[in-house]
Write an enzyme that holds these catalytic residues in place. Structure first.
Site, PDB file in Angstrom:
ATOM      1  N   SER A  93       0.779  -1.289   0.165  1.00 55.25           N
ATOM      2  CA  SER A  93      -0.003   0.024  -0.170  1.00 55.25           C
ATOM      3  C   SER A  93       0.849   1.184  -0.038  1.00 55.25           C
ATOM      4  CB  SER A  93      -1.037   0.010   1.203  1.00 55.25           C
ATOM      5  OG  SER A  93      -1.854   1.008   1.311  1.00 55.25           O
TER       6      SER A  93
ATOM      7  N   ASP B 133      -0.903   1.819  -3.962  1.00 53.34           N
ATOM      8  CA  ASP B 133      -1.988   0.430  -4.526  1.00 53.34           C
ATOM      9  C   ASP B 133      -3.353   1.066  -4.823  1.00 53.34           C
ATOM     10  OD1 ASP B 133      -2.730   0.857  -1.944  1.00 53.34           O
ATOM     11  OD2 ASP B 133      -3.221  -1.432  -1.726  1.00 53.34           O
TER      12      ASP B 133
ATOM     13  N   GLU C 185     -11.771   7.220   6.025  1.00 54.16           N
ATOM     14  CA  GLU C 185     -10.949   7.589   7.257  1.00 54.16           C
ATOM     15  C   GLU C 185     -10.215   8.902   6.785  1.00 54.16           C
ATOM     16  OE1 GLU C 185      -8.764   4.053   9.434  1.00 54.16           O
ATOM     17  OE2 GLU C 185      -8.548   3.935   7.242  1.00 54.16           O
TER      18      GLU C 185
ATOM     19  N   ARG D 284      -3.615   6.379  21.354  1.00 51.57           N
ATOM     20  CA  ARG D 284      -3.817   5.115  20.996  1.00 51.57           C
ATOM     21  C   ARG D 284      -2.701   4.452  20.787  1.00 51.57           C
ATOM     22  NH1 ARG D 284      -4.015   4.465  15.263  1.00 51.57           N
ATOM     23  NH2 ARG D 284      -4.791   2.373  15.798  1.00 51.57           N
TER      24      ARG D 284
ATOM     25  N   SER E 125      -0.271   2.177  18.533  1.00 53.57           N
ATOM     26  CA  SER E 125       0.074   1.603  17.171  1.00 53.57           C
ATOM     27  C   SER E 125      -0.166  -0.021  17.137  1.00 53.57           C
ATOM     28  CB  SER E 125       1.505   1.878  16.755  1.00 53.57           C
ATOM     29  OG  SER E 125       1.785   1.090  15.605  1.00 53.57           O
ATOM     30  N   GLY E 126      -0.618  -0.220  15.880  1.00 55.56           N
ATOM     31  CA  GLY E 126      -1.037  -1.531  15.808  1.00 55.56           C
ATOM     32  C   GLY E 126       0.238  -2.524  15.364  1.00 55.56           C
ATOM     33  N   THR E 127       1.126  -1.790  15.146  1.00 51.04           N
ATOM     34  CA  THR E 127       2.385  -2.590  14.732  1.00 51.04           C
ATOM     35  C   THR E 127       3.824  -2.307  15.118  1.00 51.04           C
ATOM     36  OG1 THR E 127       2.616  -0.844  13.037  1.00 51.04           O
ATOM     37  CG2 THR E 127       1.441  -2.703  12.239  1.00 51.04           C
TER      38      THR E 127
END
Length: 503
Positions: free
Chosen positions: A23, A237, A329, A457, A459-461
């Site tokens: 992406s 992408d 988003e 929040r 991070s997811g990674t």
């Protein structure tokens, strides 16, 4: 992931997609996106399986596969069909071949679409699994469906000369640039596009693309913008798009996902009113949505707004709960979902010979809008054409669109921590429940500023905590964001020096 997609195909008795892409990430990164039967993202349970397989040692792989087969009671004699696509990264071809190896080793059939945008592969999967009701599962079928709807819609433009004015497009040196070039002949000169960062020389996503423009708040490299020229950027992408322009004073103006959602939802609400259709339009946002957009939608346009956790899968799921669910988003990734009931009502009215002129005209516009939208996923090309059509129909310039409401100044920061899991959140990630005292500190800081809000929040990674703040002035928001960062560093195990004040 080829192995996993084959199992998913056998389980669902449907075609499954595997897109090789990373992406908006740098060119040297790569990965896969798995696509479920209706073109949506893979379910959370199968995301967990993907993680298990990705982390399995070679000798444990067969055991991990057998575990999935048993848990999901998969009949291995079922046929399997996996659609494969890839972006323009140097590593994408060999990785897509690895996917095909995985498919063939479980006796599945693979269909290699080669170079396609992520949304195009989502489109192909949905077309195949709906027996052609959604469209034809080829790139030509994709171009024909979208361009026909766009041309029909723009015929109704109040100011058709404006849509004919040149649109400057930053292709992020990615697959979106190649596919937009392919699509241009189908648009029959109804939209004049000047393409920049087309992949002929620059590096994918480097100093260009939607993420760069959104974060840096400036035009991409290689694009010189004249006063009031209309511009947009795709990501690598082509599943995100943001718009922007520079005014006569040279000041940069960004129209991100919040502005896009507002433009589209108000357009749809107006058409539904004209058509006399009692269908609810809702906008799904995350905590990152600018407060001004939420206030405008709720208080001025009387549109339902709901907030979910960050991540397209959460927004997509929430949008399915409404007659018409609009989600974007702030980064420009989003689409519009129409319920079966909504589509049936729109189609019936469009065909109704006894309906009066205004109602029928509005229904025809709604029908064309449904055909122009890629409901499978966020799609930069589809969303760009929809925005261009709405501006033409409403006779609006990009400046008039921007003036619908004024964004509150905002700032995003990140704080390195030893372990991001110490932060837990509630209320769609808008309030922190741990560590103790952090939310109280944020609440006290917010009270010091006008029109302020802030949240944190994990991070997811990576082991960082993301900080978001809004306030009435840039000076205030910078101060608030910095003070919240200090609170995170102090209470959530910050690593290294304390965050420094913003310059």
């Amino acid at each position: 992931m080829g192995l996993l997609a084959t199992l998913r195909s056998k389980q669902t008795k449907s075609a499954i997609g595997v897109m090789v892409t990373a992406s908006h990430n740098p060119e040297e990164d790569n990965g896969v996106k798995l696509i479920d039967p209706m073109g949506e993202m893979i379910t959370p349970a199968w995301e967990d399986y993907a993680t298990q397989l990705a982390n399995a040692e070679q000798e444990a792989l067969c055991t991990a596969l057998k575990d999935i087969i048993e848990r999901e009671t998969i009949n291995m004699s079922e046929k399997a069909s996996v659609f494969i696509g890839r972006d323009t990264r140097p590593s994408s071809k060999s990785l897509s071949m690895a996917v095909m190896d995985g498919v063939s080793s479980l006796e599945g059939n693979s269909l290699d679409y080669g170079l396609v945008t992520t949304p195009q592969l989502h489109f192909m999967v949905r077309c195949c699994n709906t027996q052609g009701c959604y469209g034809t599962a080829t790139t030509q079928g994709y171009y024909e469906k979208l361009s026909k709807a766009f041309i029909e819609l723009t015929k109704h433009g109040k100011n058709r000369t404006d849509v004919k004015k040149r649109l400057m497009v930053d292709g992020a040196n990615g697959i979106g640039a190649l596919k937009l070039k392919e699509m241009e002949p189908f648009l029959q000169s109804e939209l004049q596009v000047k393409l920049f960062n087309d992949g002929s020389s620059g590096k994918l996503n480097y100093l260009c693309g939607a993420d760069y423009v959104k974060v840096q708040q400036k035009p991409p490299q290689g694009m010189k913008i004249g006063p009031d020229e209309r511009c947009c950027s795709f990501d690598g992408d082509a599943d995100r798009v943001v718009y922007y322009y520079s005014d006569s004073a040279g000041c940069f103006h960004l129209l991100d996902g919040d502005k896009i959602a507002t433009l589209i939802s108000t357009y749809l609400k107006d058409l539904l009113t004209q058509a006399g259709l009692n269908l609810q339009v809702a906008v799904v946002q995350t905590a990152y949505a600018n407060g001004s957009s939420t206030q405008y939608l709720e208080n001025v346009m009387k549109v339902t707004v709901c907030c979910t956790k960050t991540g397209v899968k959460h927004l997509h799921h929430a949008a399915q709960e409404f007659d018409i669910g609009v989600y974007f988003e702030a980064n420009g990734h989003g689409t519009v979902l129409f319920s079966k009931n909504a589509m049936e009502q729109i189609q019936q009215l469009a065909k109704d010979q006894s309906a009066n002129g205004e109602k029928k005209h509005a229904a025809k516009l709604l029908e064309g809008t449904v055909n122009l939208i890629n409901q499978a996923t966020g799609d930069a090309i589809s969303d760009m054409l929809l925005i261009e059509a709405v501006l033409a129909i409403r006779g609006m310039t990009v400046q008039e669109w921007d003036a619908i409401y004024t964004d509150l100044p905002n700032r995003q920061l990140k704080v390195k921590v030893a372990d991001r899991r110490v932060i837990e959140t509630t209320d769609a990630e808008r309030r922190a429940t741990t560590p103790e005292g952090l939310q109280d500190s944020i609440d006290a800081l917010v009270k010091k500023f006008k029109q302020a809000r802030a949240f944190v929040r994990p991070s997811g990674t990576e082991d960082v905590v993301r900080v978001y703040a809004e306030a009435d002035t840039q000076e205030s928001v910078d101060s608030l964001a910095h003070q919240v960062s200090l609170a995170v560093h102090r209470l959530a195990g910050g690593v290294g020096e304390e965050p420094k004040p913003l310059q």
